[in-house]
Scaffold this motif. Structure first.
Motif, PDB file in Angstrom:
ATOM      1  N   LEU A 189     -36.676  40.197  -6.620  1.00 45.72           N
ATOM      2  CA  LEU A 189     -35.962  41.236  -5.871  1.00 45.72           C
ATOM      3  C   LEU A 189     -35.026  40.610  -4.841  1.00 45.72           C
ATOM      4  O   LEU A 189     -33.873  41.029  -4.704  1.00 45.72           O
ATOM      5  N   LYS A 190     -35.503  39.605  -4.128  1.00 44.08           N
ATOM      6  CA  LYS A 190     -34.654  38.929  -3.136  1.00 44.08           C
ATOM      7  C   LYS A 190     -33.458  38.265  -3.804  1.00 44.08           C
ATOM      8  O   LYS A 190     -32.357  38.271  -3.257  1.00 44.08           O
ATOM      9  N   TRP A 191     -33.663  37.690  -4.986  1.00 42.11           N
ATOM     10  CA  TRP A 191     -32.560  37.017  -5.684  1.00 42.11           C
ATOM     11  C   TRP A 191     -31.524  38.013  -6.177  1.00 42.11           C
ATOM     12  O   TRP A 191     -30.331  37.782  -6.020  1.00 42.11           O
ATOM     13  N   VAL A 192     -31.970  39.107  -6.775  1.00 42.16           N
ATOM     14  CA  VAL A 192     -31.001  40.049  -7.338  1.00 42.16           C
ATOM     15  C   VAL A 192     -30.249  40.822  -6.265  1.00 42.16           C
ATOM     16  O   VAL A 192     -29.122  41.246  -6.483  1.00 42.16           O
ATOM     17  N   THR A 193     -30.867  41.001  -5.105  1.00 41.65           N
ATOM     18  CA  THR A 193     -30.181  41.716  -4.018  1.00 41.65           C
ATOM     19  C   THR A 193     -29.383  40.777  -3.126  1.00 41.65           C
ATOM     20  O   THR A 193     -28.648  41.227  -2.257  1.00 41.65           O
ATOM     21  N   GLY A 194     -29.546  39.463  -3.325  1.00 45.00           N
ATOM     22  CA  GLY A 194     -28.819  38.497  -2.510  1.00 45.00           C
ATOM     23  C   GLY A 194     -29.486  38.190  -1.188  1.00 45.00           C
ATOM     24  O   GLY A 194     -28.932  37.471  -0.362  1.00 45.00           O
ATOM     25  N   GLU A 195     -30.688  38.700  -0.981  1.00 44.04           N
ATOM     26  CA  GLU A 195     -31.420  38.436   0.261  1.00 44.04           C
ATOM     27  C   GLU A 195     -31.836  36.967   0.345  1.00 44.04           C
ATOM     28  O   GLU A 195     -31.960  36.410   1.430  1.00 44.04           O
TER      29      GLU A 195
END
Length: 107
Positions: free
Chosen positions: A65-71
């Motif tokens: 989730l962090k990777w796909v949202t750029g977080e």
């Protein structure tokens, strides 16, 4: 959207398993991202892309989730064209607020 909208009747067993796992992630946001991607593309992925998708799906949902949202920065081993295509299936997770909501009607 509550789950897959794609029939798995025309899929081979491996693709069926991946499709089911894509929609049963544990974090609803990942169901929507990976499941949405799988619904749209599972039938056309080649063997290498299926391998890559399974590799990504083996990671922790919170990390994906962090990777796909750029977080968080995507680790080198996941900087793949397939992962970038998956990012296109990220819905807008930020709630939209109507600026007129809660205001008294004009008289």
């Amino acid at each position: 959207m509550t789950g897959t909208t794609r029939s798995s009747a025309d899929l081979d067993p491996r693709r069926r398993r991946i499709l089911v796992r894509a929609w049963r992630r544990g974090i609803r946001e990942m169901d929507l991202v990976i499941g949405g991607f799988a619904d749209a593309e599972i039938g056309t992925l080649d063997k290498t892309e299926l391998d890559q998708l399974e590799l990504i799906m083996a990671e922790e949902d919170a990390d994906i989730l962090k990777w796909v949202t750029g977080e968080a920065e995507t680790p080198e081993q996941f900087r793949l064209p397939l992962f970038e295509r998956m990012r296109a299936y990220v819905p807008d997770f930020e709630p939209r607020v109507d600026p007129t909501e809660g205001q008294a009607p004009a008289s």
